[in-house]
Write a protein that holds these residues in place. Sequence first.
Motif, mmCIF file in Angstrom:
data_model
loop_
_atom_site.group_PDB
_atom_site.id
_atom_site.type_symbol
_atom_site.label_atom_id
_atom_site.label_comp_id
_atom_site.label_asym_id
_atom_site.label_seq_id
_atom_site.Cartn_x
_atom_site.Cartn_y
_atom_site.Cartn_z
ATOM 1 N N SER A 29 0.844 -1.185 -0.116
ATOM 2 C CA SER A 29 -0.176 -0.150 -0.063
ATOM 3 C C SER A 29 0.932 1.101 0.079
ATOM 4 C CB SER A 29 -0.979 -0.063 1.338
ATOM 5 O OG SER A 29 -0.144 0.055 2.392
ATOM 6 N N ALA A 72 -0.120 4.738 10.558
ATOM 7 C CA ALA A 72 -1.256 4.855 9.420
ATOM 8 C C ALA A 72 -0.749 3.648 8.725
ATOM 9 C CB ALA A 72 -1.125 6.061 8.631
ATOM 10 N N GLU A 73 0.360 3.183 8.224
ATOM 11 C CA GLU A 73 0.342 1.843 7.645
ATOM 12 C C GLU A 73 0.104 0.939 8.273
ATOM 13 O OE1 GLU A 73 4.174 0.004 5.050
ATOM 14 O OE2 GLU A 73 4.526 1.509 6.367
ATOM 15 N N ARG A 76 -3.536 0.239 7.919
ATOM 16 C CA ARG A 76 -3.955 -0.464 6.839
ATOM 17 C C ARG A 76 -3.452 -1.845 6.841
ATOM 18 N NH1 ARG A 76 -1.873 4.414 5.056
ATOM 19 N NH2 ARG A 76 -0.029 3.622 4.418
ATOM 20 N N TYR A 94 -11.764 -2.228 -1.683
ATOM 21 C CA TYR A 94 -11.466 -1.099 -1.997
ATOM 22 C C TYR A 94 -12.388 -0.103 -1.170
ATOM 23 C CZ TYR A 94 -8.733 -1.178 -6.037
ATOM 24 O OH TYR A 94 -7.467 -1.480 -7.240
ATOM 25 N N ALA A 97 -10.568 0.095 2.496
ATOM 26 C CA ALA A 97 -9.505 1.238 2.205
ATOM 27 C C ALA A 97 -9.849 2.476 1.966
ATOM 28 C CB ALA A 97 -8.628 0.647 0.940
ATOM 29 N N GLY A 98 -11.149 2.837 1.342
ATOM 30 C CA GLY A 98 -11.658 4.105 1.154
ATOM 31 C C GLY A 98 -11.857 4.795 2.832
ATOM 32 N N ALA A 101 -9.124 5.455 4.888
ATOM 33 C CA ALA A 101 -8.307 6.492 4.203
ATOM 34 C C ALA A 101 -8.876 7.842 4.708
ATOM 35 C CB ALA A 101 -8.237 6.581 2.861
ATOM 36 N N GLN A 102 -10.139 7.894 5.107
ATOM 37 C CA GLN A 102 -10.728 9.107 5.476
ATOM 38 C C GLN A 102 -10.273 9.797 6.604
ATOM 39 O OE1 GLN A 102 -15.273 8.669 5.250
ATOM 40 N NE2 GLN A 102 -15.362 8.188 3.396
ATOM 41 N N TRP A 104 -7.589 7.763 8.653
ATOM 42 C CA TRP A 104 -6.093 7.516 8.884
ATOM 43 C C TRP A 104 -5.112 7.622 7.839
ATOM 44 C CZ3 TRP A 104 -3.580 5.951 13.231
ATOM 45 C CH2 TRP A 104 -4.495 5.680 14.423
ATOM 46 N N ALA A 105 -5.511 8.621 7.188
ATOM 47 C CA ALA A 105 -4.329 9.169 6.043
ATOM 48 C C ALA A 105 -3.236 9.330 6.966
ATOM 49 C CB ALA A 105 -4.843 10.143 5.133
#
Length: 263
Positions: A29, A72-73, A76, A94, A97-98, A101-102, A104-105
């Motif tokens: 990722s 963050a990684e 994920r 997806y 992940a989306g 990402a909102q 934990w970017a």
Amino acid sequence: MPVVHSRAVGVLSGLLMSVGVFAIEPAQSAAPTFYPANSSSSLVVNEGIETPVETIDLAGDAIRLSGLNGLAEQVRNVAQQVLNLRAVPIGRQYDVAGSLAQRWAPLNVQRVLRSEFDSLNDVQQQDILTALEAPSVERARTLELEAIASQNSAEFRDYMSRLRTQAPAASRLALIEQLDTVQHFSSMMVLARNAAYPVLQEHLKDWQPTAGWAVKTQTQTREFLFYVHRHTSNEQLRELITQWQTPALQQWLQQLEPKLSAL
């Protein structure tokens, strides 16, 4: 044993980084933002000429040295390992992940880490850098990264098997538990799962984390620390613990946990 990913794990320092004894390697990722090994430098424009100028980024150095930039990684990776083990279709992956990402970017995590560091005074900030740059902490970072690279080796499996059948000395166990506590290692691993699991439950209606997963995560993280420091003397462990006990460093880490949990 949860797969520990570089906190740099990599708190982790290595900060850092979730299911099963030897989980499937997660899909690659996007990597989080890492800070350079030395104080950052930037280019400033002076009459149209780019001149390298050394700038000081204490927060960036502290984040890099602590390994917290891998959180963050780690979140994920926790989610990805569950998705891999359940062979979830790509489309649903997806969606997960989306959702992650909102909140934990990597930039969101960086914002919290920097904000809490910047809330400390100059003396506290320098104390944190001094502690994280100590030789004992640098040595531990190297050992963590070596251990992370060895997680799929026969040596690692053999060591874990012996550890689970031959109880370590009480004094050694106490030191490893103390190191884990002052590093906030297992608490950050639990935090990562607390972030990923609700999203997985939302998108995988028939999935639930195993009972007692938080206690198991703490136990497995401490087993990993046993492996990391299998050749580290008790005296060296005490020296390492002392550095992590630096009051300003503990204050920063303690302030971070509720803020990160609220992401």
